[in-house]
Design a protein around this motif. Sequence first.
Motif, PDB file in Angstrom:
ATOM      1  N   TYR A   1      75.632 -66.506 -46.487  1.00  0.00           N
ATOM      2  CA  TYR A   1      74.234 -66.013 -47.794  1.00  0.00           C
ATOM      3  C   TYR A   1      75.563 -64.644 -48.244  1.00  0.00           C
ATOM      4  O   TYR A   1      76.986 -64.192 -47.781  1.00  0.00           O
ATOM      5  CB  TYR A   1      73.418 -64.849 -47.227  1.00  0.00           C
ATOM      6  CG  TYR A   1      72.029 -66.214 -46.159  1.00  0.00           C
ATOM      7  CD1 TYR A   1      72.798 -66.206 -45.602  1.00  0.00           C
ATOM      8  CD2 TYR A   1      70.806 -67.259 -47.356  1.00  0.00           C
ATOM      9  CE1 TYR A   1      71.521 -67.541 -44.191  1.00  0.00           C
ATOM     10  CE2 TYR A   1      70.351 -68.158 -46.205  1.00  0.00           C
ATOM     11  CZ  TYR A   1      70.511 -67.776 -45.032  1.00  0.00           C
ATOM     12  OH  TYR A   1      70.101 -68.119 -44.806  1.00  0.00           O
TER      13      TYR A   1
ATOM     14  N   TYR B   1      74.851 -62.316 -50.412  1.00  0.00           N
ATOM     15  CA  TYR B   1      73.899 -61.495 -51.766  1.00  0.00           C
ATOM     16  C   TYR B   1      74.703 -60.598 -52.255  1.00  0.00           C
ATOM     17  O   TYR B   1      75.851 -59.593 -51.986  1.00  0.00           O
ATOM     18  CB  TYR B   1      73.269 -60.168 -50.345  1.00  0.00           C
ATOM     19  CG  TYR B   1      72.469 -60.727 -49.885  1.00  0.00           C
ATOM     20  CD1 TYR B   1      72.060 -62.217 -48.705  1.00  0.00           C
ATOM     21  CD2 TYR B   1      70.753 -60.816 -51.147  1.00  0.00           C
ATOM     22  CE1 TYR B   1      71.122 -62.490 -48.597  1.00  0.00           C
ATOM     23  CE2 TYR B   1      69.524 -61.940 -50.267  1.00  0.00           C
ATOM     24  CZ  TYR B   1      69.577 -62.769 -49.219  1.00  0.00           C
ATOM     25  OH  TYR B   1      68.153 -63.267 -49.052  1.00  0.00           O
TER      26      TYR B   1
ATOM     27  N   PRO C   1      69.039 -55.491 -52.139  1.00  0.00           N
ATOM     28  CA  PRO C   1      70.080 -57.186 -52.007  1.00  0.00           C
ATOM     29  C   PRO C   1      69.522 -58.016 -52.741  1.00  0.00           C
ATOM     30  O   PRO C   1      68.445 -58.415 -52.931  1.00  0.00           O
ATOM     31  CB  PRO C   1      70.472 -57.592 -51.027  1.00  0.00           C
ATOM     32  CG  PRO C   1      70.191 -56.154 -50.078  1.00  0.00           C
ATOM     33  CD  PRO C   1      68.972 -55.587 -50.739  1.00  0.00           C
TER      34      PRO C   1
ATOM     35  N   LEU D   1      69.928 -62.497 -53.319  1.00  0.00           N
ATOM     36  CA  LEU D   1      70.896 -63.428 -53.100  1.00  0.00           C
ATOM     37  C   LEU D   1      71.403 -63.925 -54.515  1.00  0.00           C
ATOM     38  O   LEU D   1      71.261 -64.218 -55.483  1.00  0.00           O
ATOM     39  CB  LEU D   1      69.445 -64.620 -52.775  1.00  0.00           C
ATOM     40  CG  LEU D   1      70.142 -65.503 -52.677  1.00  0.00           C
ATOM     41  CD1 LEU D   1      70.809 -65.686 -51.126  1.00  0.00           C
ATOM     42  CD2 LEU D   1      68.972 -66.712 -51.995  1.00  0.00           C
TER      43      LEU D   1
ATOM     44  N   VAL E   1      73.988 -69.703 -50.573  1.00  0.00           N
ATOM     45  CA  VAL E   1      73.155 -69.880 -49.170  1.00  0.00           C
ATOM     46  C   VAL E   1      74.151 -71.162 -49.344  1.00  0.00           C
ATOM     47  O   VAL E   1      73.618 -72.105 -49.728  1.00  0.00           O
ATOM     48  CB  VAL E   1      71.942 -70.695 -49.708  1.00  0.00           C
ATOM     49  CG1 VAL E   1      71.531 -70.729 -48.384  1.00  0.00           C
ATOM     50  CG2 VAL E   1      71.753 -69.571 -49.701  1.00  0.00           C
TER      51      VAL E   1
ATOM     52  N   ILE F   1      71.639 -73.650 -52.226  1.00  0.00           N
ATOM     53  CA  ILE F   1      71.296 -72.074 -53.280  1.00  0.00           C
ATOM     54  C   ILE F   1      72.380 -71.746 -54.505  1.00  0.00           C
ATOM     55  O   ILE F   1      73.330 -71.128 -53.364  1.00  0.00           O
ATOM     56  CB  ILE F   1      70.945 -71.360 -52.626  1.00  0.00           C
ATOM     57  CG1 ILE F   1      69.568 -72.451 -51.913  1.00  0.00           C
ATOM     58  CG2 ILE F   1      69.399 -70.785 -53.308  1.00  0.00           C
ATOM     59  CD1 ILE F   1      68.105 -71.454 -50.933  1.00  0.00           C
TER      60      ILE F   1
ATOM     61  N   GLU G   1      71.872 -68.772 -57.384  1.00  0.00           N
ATOM     62  CA  GLU G   1      70.663 -68.576 -57.962  1.00  0.00           C
ATOM     63  C   GLU G   1      71.582 -68.302 -59.345  1.00  0.00           C
ATOM     64  O   GLU G   1      71.332 -67.148 -59.495  1.00  0.00           O
ATOM     65  CB  GLU G   1      70.537 -67.070 -57.487  1.00  0.00           C
ATOM     66  CG  GLU G   1      70.033 -67.520 -55.774  1.00  0.00           C
ATOM     67  CD  GLU G   1      68.540 -67.489 -55.781  1.00  0.00           C
ATOM     68  OE1 GLU G   1      67.817 -66.690 -56.500  1.00  0.00           O
ATOM     69  OE2 GLU G   1      68.373 -68.854 -55.340  1.00  0.00           O
TER      70      GLU G   1
ATOM     71  N   LEU H   1      77.462 -58.599 -49.602  1.00  0.00           N
ATOM     72  CA  LEU H   1      76.750 -58.146 -48.842  1.00  0.00           C
ATOM     73  C   LEU H   1      77.201 -59.799 -48.185  1.00  0.00           C
ATOM     74  O   LEU H   1      76.501 -60.959 -49.058  1.00  0.00           O
ATOM     75  CB  LEU H   1      75.245 -57.636 -48.202  1.00  0.00           C
ATOM     76  CG  LEU H   1      75.069 -56.516 -48.409  1.00  0.00           C
ATOM     77  CD1 LEU H   1      73.886 -55.991 -48.438  1.00  0.00           C
ATOM     78  CD2 LEU H   1      75.605 -55.596 -46.929  1.00  0.00           C
TER      79      LEU H   1
ATOM     80  N   ASP I   1      61.900 -71.743 -41.807  1.00  0.00           N
ATOM     81  CA  ASP I   1      63.364 -71.065 -41.842  1.00  0.00           C
ATOM     82  C   ASP I   1      62.138 -69.867 -41.294  1.00  0.00           C
ATOM     83  O   ASP I   1      62.324 -68.696 -41.939  1.00  0.00           O
ATOM     84  CB  ASP I   1      63.571 -71.036 -43.037  1.00  0.00           C
ATOM     85  CG  ASP I   1      64.853 -70.200 -43.186  1.00  0.00           C
ATOM     86  OD1 ASP I   1      65.785 -70.544 -43.656  1.00  0.00           O
ATOM     87  OD2 ASP I   1      65.029 -69.228 -42.417  1.00  0.00           O
ATOM     88  N   ASN I   2      62.596 -68.923 -40.174  1.00  0.00           N
ATOM     89  CA  ASN I   2      62.362 -67.643 -39.894  1.00  0.00           C
ATOM     90  C   ASN I   2      63.050 -67.113 -39.318  1.00  0.00           C
ATOM     91  O   ASN I   2      62.499 -65.910 -38.889  1.00  0.00           O
ATOM     92  CB  ASN I   2      60.994 -68.269 -39.195  1.00  0.00           C
ATOM     93  CG  ASN I   2      61.111 -68.692 -37.604  1.00  0.00           C
ATOM     94  OD1 ASN I   2      62.814 -69.033 -37.344  1.00  0.00           O
ATOM     95  ND2 ASN I   2      59.923 -69.426 -37.524  1.00  0.00           N
ATOM     96  N   SER I   3      64.519 -67.454 -39.281  1.00  0.00           N
ATOM     97  CA  SER I   3      65.043 -66.498 -38.159  1.00  0.00           C
ATOM     98  C   SER I   3      65.783 -65.290 -39.501  1.00  0.00           C
ATOM     99  O   SER I   3      65.568 -65.702 -40.262  1.00  0.00           O
ATOM    100  CB  SER I   3      66.319 -67.120 -37.710  1.00  0.00           C
ATOM    101  OG  SER I   3      65.651 -68.677 -36.804  1.00  0.00           O
ATOM    102  N   PRO I   4      65.871 -64.082 -38.952  1.00  0.00           N
ATOM    103  CA  PRO I   4      66.038 -62.761 -39.836  1.00  0.00           C
ATOM    104  C   PRO I   4      67.528 -62.798 -39.949  1.00  0.00           C
ATOM    105  O   PRO I   4      68.335 -64.053 -39.465  1.00  0.00           O
ATOM    106  CB  PRO I   4      65.907 -61.973 -38.363  1.00  0.00           C
ATOM    107  CG  PRO I   4      65.782 -62.110 -37.381  1.00  0.00           C
ATOM    108  CD  PRO I   4      65.152 -64.146 -37.311  1.00  0.00           C
ATOM    109  N   LEU I   5      67.692 -62.356 -41.064  1.00  0.00           N
ATOM    110  CA  LEU I   5      69.410 -62.625 -41.661  1.00  0.00           C
ATOM    111  C   LEU I   5      70.083 -61.253 -40.437  1.00  0.00           C
ATOM    112  O   LEU I   5      69.610 -60.862 -40.453  1.00  0.00           O
ATOM    113  CB  LEU I   5      69.451 -62.326 -42.725  1.00  0.00           C
ATOM    114  CG  LEU I   5      69.036 -62.918 -44.054  1.00  0.00           C
ATOM    115  CD1 LEU I   5      68.590 -63.070 -45.632  1.00  0.00           C
ATOM    116  CD2 LEU I   5      69.452 -64.670 -43.412  1.00  0.00           C
TER     117      LEU I   5
ATOM    118  N   PHE J   1      73.957 -59.554 -41.249  1.00  0.00           N
ATOM    119  CA  PHE J   1      74.660 -58.798 -42.373  1.00  0.00           C
ATOM    120  C   PHE J   1      75.479 -58.426 -41.343  1.00  0.00           C
ATOM    121  O   PHE J   1      75.626 -57.563 -40.682  1.00  0.00           O
ATOM    122  CB  PHE J   1      73.277 -57.791 -43.180  1.00  0.00           C
ATOM    123  CG  PHE J   1      72.109 -58.606 -44.416  1.00  0.00           C
ATOM    124  CD1 PHE J   1      71.301 -58.624 -44.155  1.00  0.00           C
ATOM    125  CD2 PHE J   1      72.480 -58.322 -45.497  1.00  0.00           C
ATOM    126  CE1 PHE J   1      70.151 -59.218 -44.488  1.00  0.00           C
ATOM    127  CE2 PHE J   1      72.010 -59.315 -46.817  1.00  0.00           C
ATOM    128  CZ  PHE J   1      70.303 -59.536 -45.356  1.00  0.00           C
ATOM    129  N   GLY J   2      76.708 -58.911 -42.860  1.00  0.00           N
ATOM    130  CA  GLY J   2      77.774 -57.656 -42.116  1.00  0.00           C
ATOM    131  C   GLY J   2      77.526 -56.157 -43.016  1.00  0.00           C
ATOM    132  O   GLY J   2      76.533 -56.185 -44.199  1.00  0.00           O
TER     133      GLY J   2
END
Lengths: 115, 116
Positions: free
Chosen positions: B33, B35, B43, B45, B48, B56, B58, B90, B101-105, B107-108
């Motif tokens: 992703y 952001y 953030p 979006l 994706v 995606i 946006e 980000l 879809d439930n996995s946490p993101l 981030f860098g």
Amino acid sequence: AQSVTQPDIHITVSEGASLELRCNYSYGATPYLFWYVQSPGQGLQLLLKYFSGDTLVQGIKGFEAEFKRSQSSFNLRKPSVHWSDAAEYFCAVAPWGNQGGKLIFGQGTELSVKP
Amino acid sequence: DTEVTQTPKHLVMGMTNKKSLKCEQHMGHRAMYWYKQKAKKPPELMFVYSYEKLSINESVPSRFSPECPNSSLLNLHLHALQPEDSALYLCASTHLVKGRDNSPLHFGNGTRLTVT
């Protein structure tokens, strides 16, 4: 429409005091809930998440959060704050069937810690 | 230490420049992703990628052009930006779980972009 509200833009607590950051969400079903922390100049770090099951979840750095369905809340708590906890905190939700990680973030709460 | 690496950390560019932001992860995540984050804001979006395909957009202006050359890399090509595009960009990644879809993101640390 789904939304997340963090009512407190800025909170100041004394080091060693307890902390509670508020988060309310607006959604028809139980979403997936997250708390992220962002230190200045850094990315977001996941503190904890709630998907289902026990409504009290433990996270990293001594944080915990409690999901209360009746109040549509997911408040973050810590019993004793350390100076290093000063940061921006974001509550986020991922709605059911969410595709592609479209997290809905709250506006954030900035935490300051007094010595 | 973050497992999502973004380069450069800081970038200053003029409105006529062309530059690229890079993001890399080796966690086997198949969703990545971009952001955009303005100061004191959450953030937002932008794009994706799922299994290296853009899933995606946006409604991001065409002066931002994403690219996913392989499952570990994500680029954001920048051209003819405006000063209001100055922000922290980000990158994030996550597992793709079949069904919900439930996995946490993850981030860098972001690239701080300033457009002059």
